[in-house]
Design an enzyme around this catalytic site. Structure first.
Site, PDB file in Angstrom:
ATOM      1  N   LEU A  65       0.825  -1.219   0.000  1.00  0.00           N
ATOM      2  CA  LEU A  65       0.000   0.000   0.000  1.00  0.00           C
ATOM      3  C   LEU A  65       0.856   1.264   0.000  1.00  0.00           C
ATOM      4  O   LEU A  65       0.345   2.363  -0.160  1.00  0.00           O
ATOM      5  CB  LEU A  65      -0.961  -0.007   1.191  1.00  0.00           C
ATOM      6  CG  LEU A  65      -2.028  -1.122   1.155  1.00  0.00           C
ATOM      7  CD1 LEU A  65      -2.933  -1.036   2.385  1.00  0.00           C
ATOM      8  CD2 LEU A  65      -2.859  -1.051  -0.116  1.00  0.00           C
ATOM      9  N   ARG A  66       2.171   1.097   0.186  1.00  0.00           N
ATOM     10  CA  ARG A  66       3.164   2.179  -0.002  1.00  0.00           C
ATOM     11  C   ARG A  66       3.107   3.317   1.015  1.00  0.00           C
ATOM     12  O   ARG A  66       3.950   4.204   0.957  1.00  0.00           O
ATOM     13  CB  ARG A  66       3.061   2.789  -1.405  1.00  0.00           C
ATOM     14  CG  ARG A  66       3.176   1.804  -2.548  1.00  0.00           C
ATOM     15  CD  ARG A  66       4.512   1.108  -2.573  1.00  0.00           C
ATOM     16  NE  ARG A  66       4.694   0.324  -3.788  1.00  0.00           N
ATOM     17  CZ  ARG A  66       5.489  -0.729  -3.873  1.00  0.00           C
ATOM     18  NH1 ARG A  66       6.189  -1.127  -2.803  1.00  0.00           N
ATOM     19  NH2 ARG A  66       5.620  -1.396  -4.990  1.00  0.00           N
ATOM     20  N   ASP A 154       9.219  -9.108   3.255  1.00  0.00           N
ATOM     21  CA  ASP A 154       8.945  -9.141   1.810  1.00  0.00           C
ATOM     22  C   ASP A 154       9.669  -8.048   1.044  1.00  0.00           C
ATOM     23  O   ASP A 154       9.754  -6.904   1.473  1.00  0.00           O
ATOM     24  CB  ASP A 154       7.454  -9.020   1.526  1.00  0.00           C
ATOM     25  CG  ASP A 154       7.158  -9.231   0.052  1.00  0.00           C
ATOM     26  OD1 ASP A 154       7.522 -10.301  -0.446  1.00  0.00           O
ATOM     27  OD2 ASP A 154       6.622  -8.326  -0.598  1.00  0.00           O
ATOM     28  N   HIS A 234       4.433 -15.534  -3.193  1.00  0.00           N
ATOM     29  CA  HIS A 234       4.558 -15.509  -4.660  1.00  0.00           C
ATOM     30  C   HIS A 234       5.487 -16.569  -5.253  1.00  0.00           C
ATOM     31  O   HIS A 234       6.534 -16.248  -5.814  1.00  0.00           O
ATOM     32  CB  HIS A 234       4.954 -14.123  -5.161  1.00  0.00           C
ATOM     33  CG  HIS A 234       6.066 -13.433  -4.401  1.00  0.00           C
ATOM     34  ND1 HIS A 234       7.277 -14.020  -4.142  1.00  0.00           N
ATOM     35  CD2 HIS A 234       6.125 -12.200  -3.837  1.00  0.00           C
ATOM     36  CE1 HIS A 234       8.036 -13.177  -3.478  1.00  0.00           C
ATOM     37  NE2 HIS A 234       7.359 -12.074  -3.273  1.00  0.00           N
ATOM     38  N   ASP A 310       0.320  -9.684  -4.908  1.00  0.00           N
ATOM     39  CA  ASP A 310       1.587  -8.944  -4.815  1.00  0.00           C
ATOM     40  C   ASP A 310       1.435  -7.575  -5.489  1.00  0.00           C
ATOM     41  O   ASP A 310       2.339  -7.107  -6.197  1.00  0.00           O
ATOM     42  CB  ASP A 310       2.741  -9.743  -5.423  1.00  0.00           C
ATOM     43  CG  ASP A 310       4.109  -9.139  -5.083  1.00  0.00           C
ATOM     44  OD1 ASP A 310       4.177  -8.242  -4.206  1.00  0.00           O
ATOM     45  OD2 ASP A 310       5.113  -9.569  -5.681  1.00  0.00           O
TER      46      ASP A 310
END
Lengths: 436, 306
Positions: A65-66, A154, A234, A310
């Site tokens: 979501l930055r 991550d 992922h 992702d």
């Protein structure tokens, strides 16, 4: 206030339901699911069109979501708007923000922004290590207490086996799953694409599948050693799925996810239709046909537990550069359901019920969060799918702040009709005939 | 011809031969006392070099000047790239001044594709990262054809750092397209994955690779590759892969030895081979001007020659 979703096909694998049922929502909870439920005077009735599917709210257990720090790419609010437009009622967000989510302050900030946005539920994932540096553990109890549901470094792998072991042992104490981005940095080197024919002819530095699978093998061994829950993020290489499969047969507490782009695309996209398109640059990279087929097989045979996007928004300025200088990642929240319905369900590979397991039931179970079912008394997080809707992907219409997707213009079968979070309608697709 | 020359794949077989035939005529211009024709008069060509280059940049510039184009050189050290401008912005600024062609050398594979997407000017790839160096392959083909009168059916051995070489990738595309039998040899640490799918053979043993060869093409070894553990030492590299007179004797008696430069004497090639009778290395450089003149002329839309 009550709302009755009347006449749809309800797919609720957690309760073994797949058929025509009514769903009665009372306030923020599921009140009843049954046939021909009585309609009270204070109940508003939503007629679900034939062919539409009512299912537990989808959960994307891997998004970026930055915020804080990179709000030019995405904010919690824009990310949550994209999530509900993509049919997700909840997202779990990775800690590689600026600063890193390795302390309660950042976790609380993200949760505050999520509450203000008031769209999808947001489950923060805390860092495994302080600053995601792979040296010492983050304050995991503090993160747990502040609201983190899992831990992950991550974007970076947990580089040493010792730290990974300790993280599994320590987080296990709080029943938090450790999510690992598996990548041997020395094998990856400065690679930017899957090591294979496409990268070779285009002169791009390669990343072999083994860069991923070597660390998956290590992590599976550590999950067996510690008996603590491990989730592989992922998965992209067939060798990695083999390692997960092996761990599962040994009873190791391991689960894994696959992204839509890894079960839809291959590294052929590097050369065509648009050579060196930075919107097909992601980490892990798109791999070859054999890997893509292995992802599909893993989804069918149950080795894969979850589909996660992702979702990795990047500003177009950052992507409009030389291929080797572009950041890794593509957006995914607003394309995942259409890609999954088209390529998995309509292709006949899996049933709709299995898709709901992959996108709702299992993510809730892996993260130990509410949701994933339409049980009476459960939060009224509901996704209404239009499985036969003809969808043309359009970046212009996307709600994410970033537009970095290789799927622009794709025509797919299957989309979202509406999304409800806690009984509240947070998204209705204007192109379908549904009056909420 | 397509708008741009980014890779050998942009050219049909007929266009490749057209370039080679045109280069024959262009070479003649270089033999005149006045080495200049007005063919590209009024055309502006920007040589945009983001990597140091002596041979290629000089070769393009001489070719442009012999065709009377207005040329200017932008080298990385004097450009605004150091001020943090993106390649796209640099390109758009140059584009705003409406040049006819941009000759680009860049360290990133695919950089010229990026430029071609945003520029109306024709883009000529003068080497992009590890991807391609199409005019080098064309001048190599020109040189081979001059000596062997054909390319089809020739046995060509290409030896060296296959992984990092753009010259290799362009030559593989071009030589296989024209029907040569191409055999590659280099340390297994420096062989691109899946390169056999291009229709070439890969042999670890250089001694086997050169047997019966009509052409031996050497690729440059970058000295810093030891740091990436690609091979242990320059001395050992020379022992295992260096082109010595003894190895050359395994090839056909009329073999030609090629090298795109710059050479590392005593690393990939022994000096007596580089300077020996089979060496056509300096002819390659001379032919480079003629071939680039042909490419510039044909891309400019083949205006009437003087």
């Amino acid at each position: 206030m009550k709302r009755l979703l009347k006449g749809g096909r309800v797919v609720d694998p957690a309760n073994g339901r797949d058929g025509a049922f009514d769903v009665l929502i009372d306030g923020d909870r599921i009140a009843r699911v049954g046939r021909d439920l009585p309609i009270d005077i204070d109940t508003s009735v939503v007629e679900i069109p034939t062919g539409f599917v009512v299912c537990p709210g989808l959960i994307d257990m891997h998004v970026h979501l930055r915020e804080p720090g990179q709000e030019h790419k995405e904010t919690v609010a824009t990310g949550c708007a994209a999530a509900v437009a993509g049919g997700f009622t909840a997202v779990a967000c990775m800690p590689n923000t600026v600063p890193v989510n390795d302390n309660a302050g950042v976790t609380e900030y993200v949760l505050k922004k999520a509450a203000e946005a008031n769209m999808a539920r947001v489950y923060p994932i805390g860092a495994v290590s302080r600053g995601q540096k792979g040296e010492q553990l983050a304050d995991i109890a503090e993160l747990r207490h502040a609201g983190c549901v899992a831990i992950s470094d991550d974007g970076h792998p947990v580089a040493t086996a010792l730290l990974m072991r300790r993280a599994l042992e320590y987080a296990g104490m709080f029943r938090m799953v450790v999510i690992d981005h598996c990548e041997d940095q020395t094998l990856k080197g400065d690679g930017v694409a899957h090591e294979g024919f496409s990268a070779s002819t285009l002169g791009l530095r390669g990343i072999p599948g083994e860069a991923e699978s070597i660390m998956v093998q290590r992590d599976v061994a550590l999950a067996e050693l510690t008996r603590a829950a491990l989730h592989i993020a992922h998965v992209s290489a067939h060798q990695s799925l083999d390692a997960v499969r092996y761990g599962k047969t040994r009873g190791a507490p391991v689960t894994c996810e696959v992204t839509p782009h890894h079960f839809v695309l291959t590294d052929d996209m590097l050369a065509s239709p648009r050579p060196y398109d930075t919107n097909v640059k992601m980490n892990p990279p798109l791999r070859d046909d054999m890997d893509r087929d292995a992802m599909l097989n893993g989804i069918v045979d149950g080795t894969v537990d979850a589909i996660a996007t992702d979702h990795a928004p990047h500003h177009y300025d950052e992507k409009d550069v030389e291929f080797d200088r572009a950041p890794f990642g593509i957006t995914g929240l607003e394309t995942a359901v259409s890609l999954s319905l088209d390529r998995l369900v309509h292709s006949g590979a899996i049933t709709l019920a299995r898709l709901i397991e992959l996108m709702a039931v299992n993510p809730a179970r892996i993260l130990s969060v509410p949701g994933g079912s339409l049980s009476e008394g459960a939060p009224a997080d509901v996704t209404i799918l239009a499985p036969d809707l003809r969808v043309t992907v359009s970046v212009a219409a996307m709600r994410s702040k970033s537009k970095n997707t290789p799927f622009d213009g794709w025509q797919l079968r299957g989309g979202i009709a509406a999304t409800l979070v806690g009984g509240r309608v947070v998204y209705v697709n204007e192109s379908v005939n549904l009056r909420m | 011809m397509k708008k741009d020359l980014l890779a050998i794949a942009d050219l049909t077989r007929e266009e490749i031969y057209l370039i080679l035939d045109t280069a024959e005529a262009m070479r003649e211009i270089g033999l005149r006392p006045i080495k200049k024709v007005p063919t590209l008069r009024g055309k502006t060509i920007v040589n945009l070099f983001f990597e140091p280059s002596t041979r290629t940049r000089t070769s393009f510039e001489i070719a442009e000047k012999r065709l009377s184009a207005d040329t200017l050189n932008i080298a990385v050290a004097t450009s605004s790239v150091l001020k943090g401008e993106t390649l796209v912005d640099t390109a758009m600024n140059i584009e705003a001044m409406a040049p006819d062609m941009i000759v680009l050398r860049h360290a990133s594979s695919g950089a010229c594709h990026l430029l071609a997407r945003i520029c109306k000017s024709r883009i000529i790839n003068a080497g992009d990262g590890m991807h391609e160096h199409p005019t080098q392959a064309l001048l190599d083909a020109f040189t081979i054809r001059e000596h062997k009168k054909r390319i089809e059916g020739l046995k060509v051995a290409i030896v060296g750092d296959l992984l990092h070489s753009r010259v290799l990738r362009s030559n593989v595309q071009l030589l296989t397209r024209l029907g040569a039998d191409v055999c590659l040899s280099g340390p297994p640490t420096m062989v691109p994955a899946g390169i056999e799918r291009c229709g070439v053979r890969v042999l670890t043993s250089v001694d086997e690779a050169v047997v019966g060869a009509d052409v031996i093409m050497m690729l440059r070894i970058q000295q810093e590759r030891m740091q990436g553990a690609f091979f242990p030492s320059l001395r050992e590299y020379f022992t295992v892969f260096g082109m010595t007179a003894e190895r050359v004797r395994r090839a056909k008696p009329d073999v030609i030895i090629m090298h795109p430069g710059p050479m590392n004497r005593g690393v990939e090639i022994a000096s007596d081979v580089a300077d020996g009778p089979y060496s056509v290395i300096l002819e390659q450089v001379a032919n480079g001007v003629a071939v680039r003149m042909a490419v510039l002329y044909l891309l400019a839309g083949a205006p009437e020659m003087d």
